[in-house]
Design an enzyme around this catalytic site. Structure first.
Site, PDB file in Angstrom:
ATOM      1  N   HIS A  29      -7.600   7.859   3.770  1.00 39.76           N
ATOM      2  CA  HIS A  29      -7.260   6.905   4.837  1.00 39.76           C
ATOM      3  C   HIS A  29      -7.728   5.531   4.377  1.00 39.76           C
ATOM      4  O   HIS A  29      -8.847   5.120   4.638  1.00 39.76           O
ATOM      5  CB  HIS A  29      -7.938   7.304   6.154  1.00 39.76           C
ATOM      6  CG  HIS A  29      -7.072   8.167   7.010  1.00 39.76           C
ATOM      7  ND1 HIS A  29      -5.927   7.697   7.618  1.00 39.76           N
ATOM      8  CD2 HIS A  29      -7.157   9.471   7.339  1.00 39.76           C
ATOM      9  CE1 HIS A  29      -5.355   8.679   8.296  1.00 39.76           C
ATOM     10  NE2 HIS A  29      -6.070   9.767   8.136  1.00 39.76           N
ATOM     11  N   HIS A  37      11.494   0.178 -16.563  1.00 38.06           N
ATOM     12  CA  HIS A  37      11.447   1.267 -17.542  1.00 38.06           C
ATOM     13  C   HIS A  37      12.692   1.193 -18.427  1.00 38.06           C
ATOM     14  O   HIS A  37      13.792   0.998 -17.919  1.00 38.06           O
ATOM     15  CB  HIS A  37      11.441   2.633 -16.842  1.00 38.06           C
ATOM     16  CG  HIS A  37      10.249   2.831 -15.960  1.00 38.06           C
ATOM     17  ND1 HIS A  37       8.998   3.081 -16.448  1.00 38.06           N
ATOM     18  CD2 HIS A  37      10.121   2.794 -14.616  1.00 38.06           C
ATOM     19  CE1 HIS A  37       8.144   3.201 -15.447  1.00 38.06           C
ATOM     20  NE2 HIS A  37       8.805   3.029 -14.322  1.00 38.06           N
ATOM     21  N   GLU A  84     -17.448   0.203  11.738  1.00 38.22           N
ATOM     22  CA  GLU A  84     -17.217   1.087  12.889  1.00 38.22           C
ATOM     23  C   GLU A  84     -17.696   0.479  14.199  1.00 38.22           C
ATOM     24  O   GLU A  84     -17.230   0.860  15.272  1.00 38.22           O
ATOM     25  CB  GLU A  84     -17.888   2.442  12.647  1.00 38.22           C
ATOM     26  CG  GLU A  84     -17.210   3.251  11.547  1.00 38.22           C
ATOM     27  CD  GLU A  84     -17.929   4.554  11.258  1.00 38.22           C
ATOM     28  OE1 GLU A  84     -19.179   4.579  11.371  1.00 38.22           O
ATOM     29  OE2 GLU A  84     -17.252   5.538  10.921  1.00 38.22           O
ATOM     30  N   TYR A 115      11.920  -1.544   6.721  1.00 38.77           N
ATOM     31  CA  TYR A 115      11.537  -1.897   8.088  1.00 38.77           C
ATOM     32  C   TYR A 115      12.004  -3.312   8.433  1.00 38.77           C
ATOM     33  O   TYR A 115      11.965  -4.189   7.591  1.00 38.77           O
ATOM     34  CB  TYR A 115      10.011  -1.820   8.240  1.00 38.77           C
ATOM     35  CG  TYR A 115       9.421  -0.459   7.952  1.00 38.77           C
ATOM     36  CD1 TYR A 115      10.203   0.688   7.996  1.00 38.77           C
ATOM     37  CD2 TYR A 115       8.080  -0.320   7.644  1.00 38.77           C
ATOM     38  CE1 TYR A 115       9.651   1.934   7.737  1.00 38.77           C
ATOM     39  CE2 TYR A 115       7.520   0.931   7.385  1.00 38.77           C
ATOM     40  CZ  TYR A 115       8.314   2.047   7.424  1.00 38.77           C
ATOM     41  OH  TYR A 115       7.767   3.282   7.166  1.00 38.77           O
ATOM     42  N   ASP A 123      -6.887   6.154  10.553  1.00 39.96           N
ATOM     43  CA  ASP A 123      -7.877   7.018  11.198  1.00 39.96           C
ATOM     44  C   ASP A 123      -8.539   6.287  12.371  1.00 39.96           C
ATOM     45  O   ASP A 123      -8.734   6.857  13.454  1.00 39.96           O
ATOM     46  CB  ASP A 123      -8.933   7.488  10.181  1.00 39.96           C
ATOM     47  CG  ASP A 123      -9.509   6.341   9.344  1.00 39.96           C
ATOM     48  OD1 ASP A 123      -8.942   5.231   9.362  1.00 39.96           O
ATOM     49  OD2 ASP A 123     -10.540   6.558   8.672  1.00 39.96           O
TER      50      ASP A 123
END
Ligand code: NI
Length: 403
Positions: free
Chosen positions: A110, A252, A382, A308, A115
């Protein structure tokens, strides 16, 4: 029990409640962090979410668009419906943080903070479920699979009818930002993020001996010219004040140093902010590539894939977000961002469907070793998570109370 430091004494009710529940929110985040899962494979994550929502008394629908989870919080009276969306997927990256709760899955991490998004959304659900009797309307918690890889999980969830039954009036989402101080809320009016489309180009030449390139068509030289020519589109074809990025990410070709390459393939990403530019850039690219090919007697083919769309914030929903964030984290912790980000987000599909707003939550670490998103050392503060949960709860509360 997890020891969590809080930012400061809370004056806001939701922030105070979130700080009291900080250990729970952080434990959710760490449990998910330890077991990262790729897009559309978020089985354990989805199971954790469903279990926690059910504990809060919310009816839960699992298996939406594969691994998506939807929880519906019904208030004590009738009213509007607001959705809060969190993405759940991790990245194919080996974690190098050395954290005690680092990924247990080799090669998966993550590293984008999804998370934390799940943990904060669950936190908001917990805070709101405690005051649901005073809530006029409903809050839909949308946990979406696979944000990281187009075509993405948002479109699949929309196709599965996630914004209907009951119909959603508006939707919000946040993303953690390791470059913003912890607990700060960043927002951008109007277009906040770019459209991301991708292309693959095949340069077809004619092989031969490396000593006599004039007898063949050297695909390496043509590809080199093509890559350079694409970089002149921004500023020579398109006003440099229009934000456009063309990046060639892979190339490539060839077999051996003395063999003329008959084929080179390269691929890249295009970022634009408006539907007009999104349509125009591939047209210009095609013309430039065909010109380069003609100049060198080669052939060039291009595949162009839409990813998107641009993420556009609705002015009223964004205003709601800003006012709610001010109540929770204070005016000093609001940051009005000047420029859109050239990154992309499949939340943009939700924003095309209903009025929406997306904002950033600062999670910079105090020790100032902040790594960017998608980095093997990515980590977040956190102590900011309760603030994020409280902002989401406050947004829903304010919206349903019509403030
Ligand atoms: Ni992300």
């Amino acid at each position: 029990m997890v020891e969590v430091e809080t930012l400061e004494q809370a004056e806001n009710d939701f922030l105070r409640a979130a700080q009291e529940a900080a250990a729970t929110i952080v434990q959710w985040r760490r449990a998910i962090h330890e077991n990262p899962e790729l897009g559309f494979a978020e089985h354990r994550t989805a199971a954790l979410i469903a279990t926690e929502l059910e504990k809060m008394g919310l009816p839960v629908t699992s298996g939406v668009a594969g691994t998506g989870v939807v929880g519906l919080l019904a208030g004590g009276g009738p009213g509007r419906v607001i959705a809060i969306r969190a993405d759940m997927d991790a990245l194919p990256l080996q974690e190098m943080t050395g954290l005690p709760f680092a990924s247990r899955q080799p090669g998966l991490m993550h590293a984008c903070g999804h998370d934390a998004h799940v943990a904060m959304s669950l936190g908001a659900a917990m805070l709101l479920s405690r005051v649901k009797e005073d809530l006029p309307g409903q809050v839909k918690f949308v946990f979406q699979p696979c944000e990281e890889t187009p075509p993405g999980g948002a479109r699949a969830m929309l196709a599965a009818g996630v914004l209907s039954n009951p119909p959603v009036d508006c939707i919000v989402a946040l993303h953690v930002n390791p470059h913003l101080p912890a607990g700060m809320v960043g927002y951008k009016e109007g277009t906040a993020m770019a459209a991301a489309d991708q292309f693959t180009v095949r340069v077809l030449g004619q092989g031969g001996h490396g000593s006599s390139p004039h007898q063949g068509v050297d695909a390496v030289v043509v590809a080199a010219a093509a890559v350079q020519a694409l970089q002149t589109i921004v500023s020579r074809e398109i006003n440099p004040l229009e934000a456009v990025v063309i990046t060639v990410g892979t190339i490539h070709g060839g077999q051996k140093s003395n063999i003329l390459a008959d084929r080179v393939e390269f691929s890249g990403t295009v970022r634009t902010l408006t539907p007009e530019m999104r349509q125009r850039v591939p047209q210009v690219m095609r013309r430039v590539l065909e010109g380069v090919a003609a100049a060198h007697r080669a052939r060039i083919e291009m595949d162009y894939e839409a990813g998107y769309p641009p993420l556009v914030n609705d002015p009223q929903v964004l205003q709601l977000v800003v006012a709610a964030a001010e109540k929770v984290v204070s005016r000093q912790r609001l940051l009005r961002v000047q420029h859109p980000a050239m990154g992309s987000e499949d939340f943009a599909f939700f924003a095309e469907a209903v009025p929406a707003a997306h904002f950033d939550l600062g999670v910079a670490r105090k020790n100032n070793t902040n790594y960017p998103w998608h980095h093997s050392h990515f980590d977040l503060e956190e102590a900011a998570l309760p603030a994020g949960a409280a902002v989401l709860a406050q947004i829903a509360w304010d919206y349903l109370h019509g403030t």
